[in-house]
Motif scaffolding. Structure first.
Motif, PDB file in Angstrom:
ATOM      1  N   PRO A  83      -5.485   3.853   2.618  1.00 24.34           N
ATOM      2  CA  PRO A  83      -4.182   4.522   2.521  1.00 24.34           C
ATOM      3  C   PRO A  83      -4.218   5.991   2.906  1.00 24.34           C
ATOM      4  O   PRO A  83      -3.280   6.726   2.623  1.00 24.34           O
ATOM      5  CB  PRO A  83      -3.818   4.342   1.053  1.00 24.34           C
ATOM      6  N   SER A  84      -5.278   6.416   3.574  1.00 17.73           N
ATOM      7  CA  SER A  84      -5.403   7.795   4.043  1.00 17.73           C
ATOM      8  C   SER A  84      -5.622   7.786   5.549  1.00 17.73           C
ATOM      9  O   SER A  84      -6.455   7.031   6.058  1.00 17.73           O
ATOM     10  CB  SER A  84      -6.571   8.499   3.355  1.00 17.73           C
ATOM     11  N   THR A 106       5.181   3.740   2.117  1.00 19.80           N
ATOM     12  CA  THR A 106       4.793   2.506   1.432  1.00 19.80           C
ATOM     13  C   THR A 106       4.924   1.347   2.406  1.00 19.80           C
ATOM     14  O   THR A 106       5.958   1.197   3.072  1.00 19.80           O
ATOM     15  CB  THR A 106       5.674   2.257   0.193  1.00 19.80           C
ATOM     16  N   TRP A 107       3.887   0.504   2.466  1.00 19.93           N
ATOM     17  CA  TRP A 107       3.833  -0.551   3.467  1.00 19.93           C
ATOM     18  C   TRP A 107       3.449  -1.887   2.840  1.00 19.93           C
ATOM     19  O   TRP A 107       2.553  -1.948   1.995  1.00 19.93           O
ATOM     20  CB  TRP A 107       2.815  -0.204   4.552  1.00 19.93           C
ATOM     21  N   GLU A 108       4.126  -2.929   3.286  1.00 16.58           N
ATOM     22  CA  GLU A 108       3.713  -4.294   2.943  1.00 16.58           C
ATOM     23  C   GLU A 108       2.934  -4.837   4.137  1.00 16.58           C
ATOM     24  O   GLU A 108       3.457  -4.903   5.249  1.00 16.58           O
ATOM     25  CB  GLU A 108       4.930  -5.167   2.673  1.00 16.58           C
ATOM     26  N   VAL A 127       0.840  -1.187   0.000  1.00 17.43           N
ATOM     27  CA  VAL A 127       0.000   0.000   0.000  1.00 17.43           C
ATOM     28  C   VAL A 127       0.880   1.243   0.000  1.00 17.43           C
ATOM     29  O   VAL A 127       1.795   1.366   0.816  1.00 17.43           O
ATOM     30  CB  VAL A 127      -0.919   0.016   1.242  1.00 17.43           C
ATOM     31  N   HIS A 128       0.598   2.172  -0.907  1.00 19.76           N
ATOM     32  CA  HIS A 128       1.275   3.476  -0.924  1.00 19.76           C
ATOM     33  C   HIS A 128       0.282   4.509  -0.417  1.00 19.76           C
ATOM     34  O   HIS A 128      -0.830   4.633  -0.941  1.00 19.76           O
ATOM     35  CB  HIS A 128       1.745   3.822  -2.339  1.00 19.76           C
ATOM     36  N   THR A 129       0.652   5.258   0.622  1.00 15.18           N
ATOM     37  CA  THR A 129      -0.297   6.135   1.302  1.00 15.18           C
ATOM     38  C   THR A 129      -0.279   7.559   0.752  1.00 15.18           C
ATOM     39  O   THR A 129       0.618   7.959  -0.001  1.00 15.18           O
ATOM     40  CB  THR A 129       0.008   6.188   2.809  1.00 15.18           C
ATOM     41  N   ASP A 130      -1.254   8.330   1.189  1.00 18.14           N
ATOM     42  CA  ASP A 130      -1.337   9.741   0.807  1.00 18.14           C
ATOM     43  C   ASP A 130      -0.145  10.547   1.313  1.00 18.14           C
ATOM     44  O   ASP A 130       0.165  11.606   0.766  1.00 18.14           O
ATOM     45  CB  ASP A 130      -2.627  10.362   1.359  1.00 18.14           C
TER      46      ASP A 130
END
Length: 218
Positions: free
Chosen positions: A204-205, A95-97, A88-91
């Motif tokens: 992601p927000s 970036t997180w797995e 996931v790439h956030t606002d």
């Protein structure tokens, strides 16, 4: 989600007791002013019985966001099974797995390990997950994402509005995560006791749930 003293009025001497008692009373008041009264807790039924979330004391969020473009390929939003891994790439440019391992519902007995008791008419639900910072900025997942549980047909309960306790391995215990850091952790929320079981979602927000970009595990 590594998540308040009362003083007593001084007693006055009686004017009928004469000047000697006035002097003694003034001396006592002066001594009392030098001694701090013990703190007390108001008897307020509105104060929840459960402890405050641990993540209220997280290391301050970074002032500079990460890059708009993710440094690694990401996963499209959608529905997943427990055990599946997404990126996931956030606002905020982190970036997180994330691997959602399982949902524990109810989790009242698990929360009891930290002394937490659900409020009347509620139960606890816990998400067990593994999470790794695969981005380029040091931050905390709870600054950048919203973790929420949604009973089938019901409203979302997220870590910002429905976390009234700490799980034994709460994600809020993590101070911050640098690139490459990996944690096994838990997220806990409270839902109504009569709500049906449901699913966990990640947005992601950090500002809340966006239905168009949800990662949902059932």
């Amino acid at each position: 989600m590594r998540s308040r003293p009362v003083t007593r009025a001084p007693r006055r001497g009686s004017a009928r007791m004469g000047a000697a008692l006035v002097v003694a009373s003034a001396t006592a008041v002066g001594l009392a002013a030098c001694i701090a009264s013990p703190p007390s807790t108001p008897d307020d039924p509105a104060i929840p019985a459960s402890p405050s979330p641990v993540f209220t004391d997280l290391n301050p969020a970074p002032t500079t966001d990460g890059p708009t473009e993710p440094p690694v390929p990401t996963t499209a939003p959608g529905e997943f099974s427990y055990g599946d891994t997404v990126v996931v790439h956030t606002d905020r440019g982190s970036t997180w797995e994330i691997t959602a391992l399982r949902s524990i519902d109810p989790a009242d007995s698990l929360a009891a390990q930290t002394g937490a008791v659900p409020r009347a008419g509620e139960r606890f639900v816990v998400l067990e997950l593994e999470i790794e910072n695969v981005g380029v900025v040091t931050t905390h997942p709870m600054f950048d994402m919203t973790f929420a549980y949604q009973p089938d047909g019901g409203p979302f309960s997220d870590q910002n509005s429905a976390s009234t306790a700490a799980a034994p391995q709460d994600l809020g215990y993590v101070w911050e995560m640098a690139p490459g850091d990996r944690e096994s952790a838990q997220v806990i929320v409270a839902v109504r006791a009569d709500d049906p079981t449901g699913s966990w979602v990640v947005s992601p927000s950090a500002s809340g749930i966006d239905g168009a970009t949800l990662y949902r595990w059932r």
